[in-house]
Design an enzyme around this catalytic site. Structure first.
Site, mmCIF file in Angstrom:
data_model
loop_
_atom_site.group_PDB
_atom_site.id
_atom_site.type_symbol
_atom_site.label_atom_id
_atom_site.label_comp_id
_atom_site.label_asym_id
_atom_site.label_seq_id
_atom_site.Cartn_x
_atom_site.Cartn_y
_atom_site.Cartn_z
ATOM 1 N N SER A 83 -13.081 14.556 -18.045
ATOM 2 C CA SER A 83 -14.285 15.074 -19.012
ATOM 3 C C SER A 83 -13.938 15.809 -20.034
ATOM 4 O O SER A 83 -14.789 15.885 -21.123
ATOM 5 C CB SER A 83 -15.112 15.898 -17.893
ATOM 6 O OG SER A 83 -14.272 17.051 -17.538
ATOM 7 N N SER A 103 -9.384 15.749 -15.151
ATOM 8 C CA SER A 103 -10.428 15.683 -16.619
ATOM 9 C C SER A 103 -9.375 16.297 -17.768
ATOM 10 O O SER A 103 -9.961 16.525 -18.811
ATOM 11 C CB SER A 103 -11.346 16.546 -16.339
ATOM 12 O OG SER A 103 -12.526 15.717 -15.666
ATOM 13 N N LYS A 121 -13.146 23.940 -24.820
ATOM 14 C CA LYS A 121 -14.170 23.014 -24.322
ATOM 15 C C LYS A 121 -15.484 23.629 -23.669
ATOM 16 O O LYS A 121 -15.452 24.963 -23.371
ATOM 17 C CB LYS A 121 -13.546 22.620 -22.677
ATOM 18 C CG LYS A 121 -14.215 21.560 -21.978
ATOM 19 C CD LYS A 121 -13.552 21.003 -20.721
ATOM 20 C CE LYS A 121 -14.415 20.146 -20.024
ATOM 21 N NZ LYS A 121 -13.351 19.633 -18.867
#
Lengths: 484, 495, 95
Positions: B159, B183, B78
């Protein structure tokens, strides 16, 4: 009430509280492993944490915590076994994180006191409200470029202790005495070097004025005053300004001001309207700081003797005056020096040599007690030579000056220069004979009643013996001969 | 298909030399080249030579018998984890060109265990969002399509939407995520993969770009529960550079999967049966309960009375922390700077241009709730409610071992849906946020498809630092559900 | 509670986020719609409840006072949008 401002409407009293920022002595910063050394190349003592890079986190320095506790103990203050760090949010070029990590709601040290002494010998107790740990900011340089300020983050993140006093101070002189005393304590504890020129100790000064017996009126904060003299001047100037405003029917606005020492006046830095809204909240990167009472106790047990205690002990142990003891303990190095000289000797004689001849010599040769050309051991030996009659007080002055110059051992100097005191009564008698022969007229005058000439004869005999005669023996023999 | 393996399968294949790490990496780079233009799951794909060099080193370690836990396994990172000499953007304009001179603790641990990094996955800007639509590098599109509307682009969740899309579509065997209010778990559920948010303090936050410090936690996003355990073993562990890192040993998490769950007590929070919960979600939840009963669990109702205030507390606390955490993006030491005549003007212009609308409004909201006069009513109140929420969980865990809930109140929605109503968007986090506030571990397991052919996930919550029980129960659900569905777009399709 | 334009402007100033006048209205509206929803928190009774600060699993750990970081000026300054010699730069600040 010792300090008043005579206004047109009567007498005004001043009310002052001080917030002192004292840089903590530690190797590394409060929350990072970067060095705290003063004067490094710009931005070399900066870690990713200090420059607030993304994802960087603070980890607290154990020694900074210990230093805050030691200081709290030295101020006879309450130690809070649980404290917490909060973020104080504001933007400025010297503040990389966009917030300062500080302690707002739960400081590490609570209330305490400092005893100050004034010129007239009076002592007063000034309350300490709190002491907390926080990060110092970086430094801006404004004079390097016409349109830019330059940022050096070497100082960013160095630990500070903010020490807040109660509004107990009533005179500029008291503010000066408070700062000197605080600095003295910090230096004794080894928690801050107290060097105001290098900025390792700075003061914010809160000033208000009032008529006697009134509640407090609005105060102004004078930021970042960097010498004790300026603090005292700033208080006078600000108090006078406020009195004038009140007496002219105005009101003093609560605001932040700066002291301009070249003009001797304060000016507005920030008014209340654009005052900061710091949005304090607990720093989520740090858990509560929880300390063990046993650890605090062990720090307490290891504290050095502080100035007040040392002063009292010196008075008692060495039989010297309160005043002299105060001069000696003003700096720990001086106190240590004195004690090395005085231990097992005549304390009063030691104090007169240390605060008299030694201080004068240090002054003259631009030395400090740490760089003294005469060691405490040598000076002690010299006192021994006086005590055992090897030299007299007058010769001692000569020996001492030689010690200052050469750093030699006093005994060696005495031998080299042949300054050993003359105690041979035959030699003294011979000198007296020679003096009387040369001064028959003075002898006649003396004998006709001019007693004052006795001193003249003593001087002449000493001169004849090159100062080396034992003064007591000279007195005795001379008296016998003159009156004989 | 090399791109369709689990970490566990791939590791076995590498160990048996059935294929090389180089072949495995190459297969993924090919898949990325083919599918990433449509999915936009990666913000940055590492150069082929860089990836293959990592793979070759892994092959050498297998040959030498020194392979680590993640050796040769190609994964996505990420783009919120700082990676040394690799651009790290947080999907924000303000960090669009930021190349960190340091490696986050979690990614350093993965590298140490031999993982092969493919690239940096897309996310909502600064991890603020539930749809992955706020990225400055464009939205990530879910590889899934509704059977009744195959042309409508869906969100992958957020997210960590780039990570979930990449793992679901075969663009990585697994990926790292971060979870602040859901997330990891919500995008895992939307994309039909496994996502584990460990206990707060389990994974170091050092080098992870902060959103809300008291909530942020890194975790694995994988294709199986065992994989989640395996990858967490590599990521977790004490870090002296993070004051909130837990000094606890890291158990062999993956061994917890497959352990019998017989006799475990599973709590069903009655308050989570929120009115308006869609039928399909409710049905899947009931199914999960039935599976666990069959596996020998005892299922009981529990009450978490303050749950309904979790979301509102979260949307005070997280913005408050973010308003402070993001103050460092000021255009002076790194990141984007917009020149202006005064210092304040530089701040205002740089931050206006550098932050997208959602980040800006969260910063403003956070600034407001901390400001003088509002602190007590908002921030302090929310922190007290947080205590109550944590107590609710602690009380529940006195009588049960885990809790079972849906991960999200719906399946994935269409891009553009919920965009104009922030509150509607925030409601996506309703089941995930309370665990974040309490700091407990949470696992999302894909258990089935809804009527439109979209995956649904169930969430298992456990006690602080009891990821093992969570993984055991998750493993039981996984085994019972036998979820083997693949999204419309995936590396194996049509090959 | 709800925000007016002046408050939004003040908040934006505090947060150093430049808002065009045109954005002010929409931003205020968005914040107000969230605040309206958040206000349901008022109904919770929190009498005697301490605030939860972080997750408080342990007491704060302390590091030894050793210098083991810093001396990385080049790496730091390389990330900066503008520098002058060994310094970061900002528009001239008048104190």
């Amino acid at each position: 009430m010792s300090y008043v401002i005579e206004g047109q409407t009567g007498q005004w009293e001043i009310v002052v509280g001080l917030e002192v920022h004292a840089q903590v002595i530690s190797h590394s910063k409060l929350f990072s492993g970067a060095s705290t050394t003063f004067g490094g190349d710009p931005n070399t003592q900066v870690s990713l944490v200090d420059a607030a890079f993304p994802g960087m986190l603070p980890v607290i320095n154990h020694e900074c915590v210990a230093q805050a506790i030691r200081t709290g103990l030295g101020l006879n203050a309450q130690i809070n076994l649980t404290s917490r760090f909060d973020r104080k949010n504001y933007f400025y070029a010297d503040l990389p994180q966009g917030y300062q990590i500080s302690q707002f709601e739960h400081p590490i040290v609570g209330t305490g006191t400092i005893a100050i002494e004034l010129a007239n010998g009076e002592t007063r107790s000034i309350g300490i409200t709190r002491l907390h740990l926080e990060q110092d900011a970086g430094k801006l340089l404004h004079d390097q470029d016409p349109t830019k300020s330059f940022v050096d983050l070497n100082r960013a993140g160095v630990a500070l202790m903010e020490i807040v006093s109660e509004p107990d101070i009533r005179a500029p002189e008291e503010a000066g005495a408070y700062l000197r005393k605080l600095r003295q304590i910090l230096r004794y504890l080894g928690t801050c070097d107290g060097n105001m020129e290098e900025g390792s100790m700075r003061a914010d000064v809160n000033v208000s004025v009032r008529k006697t017996g009134e509640p407090f009126r609005t105060r102004c904060e004078i930021k970042n005053v960097n010498s004790i003299r300026f603090v005292m001047q700033a208080i006078e100037a600000e108090a006078a300004r406020q009195v004038e405003i009140w007496e002219n029917g105005g009101t003093v606005d609560q605001e932040t001001r700066l002291f301009d020492h070249t003009k001797g006046e304060t000016r507005t830095m920030r008014s209340k309207e654009d005052a900061h809204d710091y949005r304090y909240f607990p720093d989520p990167d740090l858990l509560p700081l929880v300390l063990e009472q046993d650890w605090v106790d062990s720090l307490k047990a290891a504290l050095p003797e502080l100035p007040d205690a040392k002063r009292a002990r010196f008075q008692q142990e060495y039989g010297i005056t309160f005043y002299d003891a105060g001069v000696l303990v003003a700096e720990q190095a001086v106190a240590d020096y004195y004690e090395a000289v005085a231990r097992g000797r005549d304390g009063k004689l030691a104090v007169s040599w240390v605060t008299g001849d030694l201080f004068a010599a240090l002054n003259r040769t631009s030395n400090t007690i740490e760089t003294s050309p005469v060691s405490a051991a040598s000076l002690g030996k010299m006192l021994d030579l006086i005590a055992d009659g090897t030299i007299n007080g007058k010769i001692a002055k000569e020996v001492f000056e030689d010690m200052v110059e050469t750093g030699e051992d006093p005994e060696a100097i005495v031998e080299r220069k042949g300054l050993r005191q003359v105690t041979d009564t035959g030699a003294i008698d011979a000198a007296i004979t020679a003096v009387l022969d040369k001064n028959a007229d003075k002898l006649a005058e003396y004998r006709s009643g001019k007693d004052k000439l006795f001193g003249f004869f003593v001087g002449q005999v000493m001169k004849e013996t090159k100062g080396k005669a034992n003064p007591a023996l000279v007195n005795e023999a001379l008296l016998a001969r003159l009156n004989g | 298909m090399l791109t369709g393996l689990t970490l566990t399968e791939a590791r076995a294949g590498l160990a048996a030399r059935s294929f090389s790490a180089r072949e495995l990496a190459k297969a993924h780079l090919d898949a990325i080249a083919r599918l990433n233009p449509a999915l936009n799951a990666y913000i940055t794909v590492l150069p082929e030579e860089t990836v293959l060099a990592q793979a070759d080193a892994a092959d050498a370690r297998y040959a030498a018998g020194t392979a680590g836990l993640m050796d040769g396994l190609p994964i996505g990172i990420k783009d919120l984890f700082c990676t040394k000499d690799i651009r790290t953007t947080a999907a924000s304009p303000i960090l669009a060109d930021f190349v960190p001179p340091y490696e986050s603790t979690v990614t350093a641990r993965l590298l140490k265990e031999g993982a092969v990094f493919l690239g940096k996955t897309n996310l909502d800007e600064f991890a603020m969002g539930s749809a992955n639509t706020s990225s400055a590098f464009g939205a990530t599109t879910s590889p899934w399509r509704r059977t009744d509307a195959p042309d409508v682009a869906l969100v992958p969740g957020g997210s960590s939407g780039g990570s979930s899309a990449a793992v679901a579509a075969g663009l990585a065997l697994a990926a790292t995520g971060t979870d602040t209010g859901g997330s990891i778990r919500q995008p895992a559920a939307y994309c039909g993969i496994v996502g584990l948010k460990p206990t707060y303090g389990r994974c170091s936050r050092w080098g992870v770009i902060a959103y809300a410090s008291s909530l942020d936690q890194a975790g694995p996003m994988t294709r199986s529960v065992t994989d989640a355990g395996l990858m967490l073993e590599a990521m977790a562990g004490f870090d002296e550079r993070d004051s909130t890192s837990a000094s606890r040993p890291v158990p062999a998490f993956h061994k917890a999967v497959g352990k019998s769950v017989k006799g475990l007590r599973v709590g069903i929070p009655t308050e989570y049966r929120a009115p308006g919960l869609p039928e399909d979600v409710l049905a899947m939840w009931e199914q999960g309960i039935a599976w666990l009963r069959e596996a020998g669990c005892e299922v009981v109702d529990v009450s978490l009375p303050h749950t309904r205030y979790g979301l509102t507390s979260y949307y005070i606390i997280a913005p408050a922390e973010c308003s402070s955490n993001l103050a460092r993006y000021d255009g002076i030491r790194f990141g984007k700077r917009v020149d202006a005549p005064s210092l304040d003007a530089v701040y205002e212009a740089s931050r206006a241009a550098g932050f997208g609308p959602e980040v800006r409004s969260r910063i403003l909201m956070g600034t407001y709730v901390l400001s003088a006069g509002y602190y007590d009513a908002y921030y302090l109140k929310a922190q007290k409610v947080r205590t109550l929420i944590r107590r609710d969980f602690e009380q529940a865990f006195e009588t049960v071992d885990v809790l079972l809930t849906p991960t999200a109140p719906s399946a994935a929605f269409a891009q553009g849906e919920n965009q104009n109503d922030p509150v509607q968007m925030y409601l996506n986090d309703i089941f995930t946020v309370p665990a974040s506030l309490a700091g407990i571990p949470g696992l999302s397991v894909p258990v089935g498809l809804n009527g439109a052919g979209l995956p649904l996930g169930l969430q298992v919550l456990g006690r602080h630092f009891d990821e093992e029980t969570v993984l055991s129960v998750g493993g039981a659900l996984e085994a019972a559900a036998g979820f083997a569905h693949r999204p419309t777009l995936h590396a194996g399709a049509g090959a | 509670m709800s925000l007016d334009l002046a408050t939004t402007r003040r908040i934006a100033k505090l947060a150093r986020i430049g808002l065009e006048d045109a954005e002010l209205e929409a931003t205020t509206q968005k914040l107000n719609s969230i605040l309206g929803w958040i206000d349901q928190l008022a109904e919770v009774n929190v009498d005697g409840v301490p605030p939860m600060v972080g997750t408080e699993t342990e007491a704060l750990r302390q590091r030894e006072d050793v210098v083991n970081d810093g001396n990385c000026r080049d790496a730091l300054l390389a990330c900066a949008p503008e520098t002058a010699g060994p310094f970061y730069t900002v528009p001239k600040v008048v104190e």
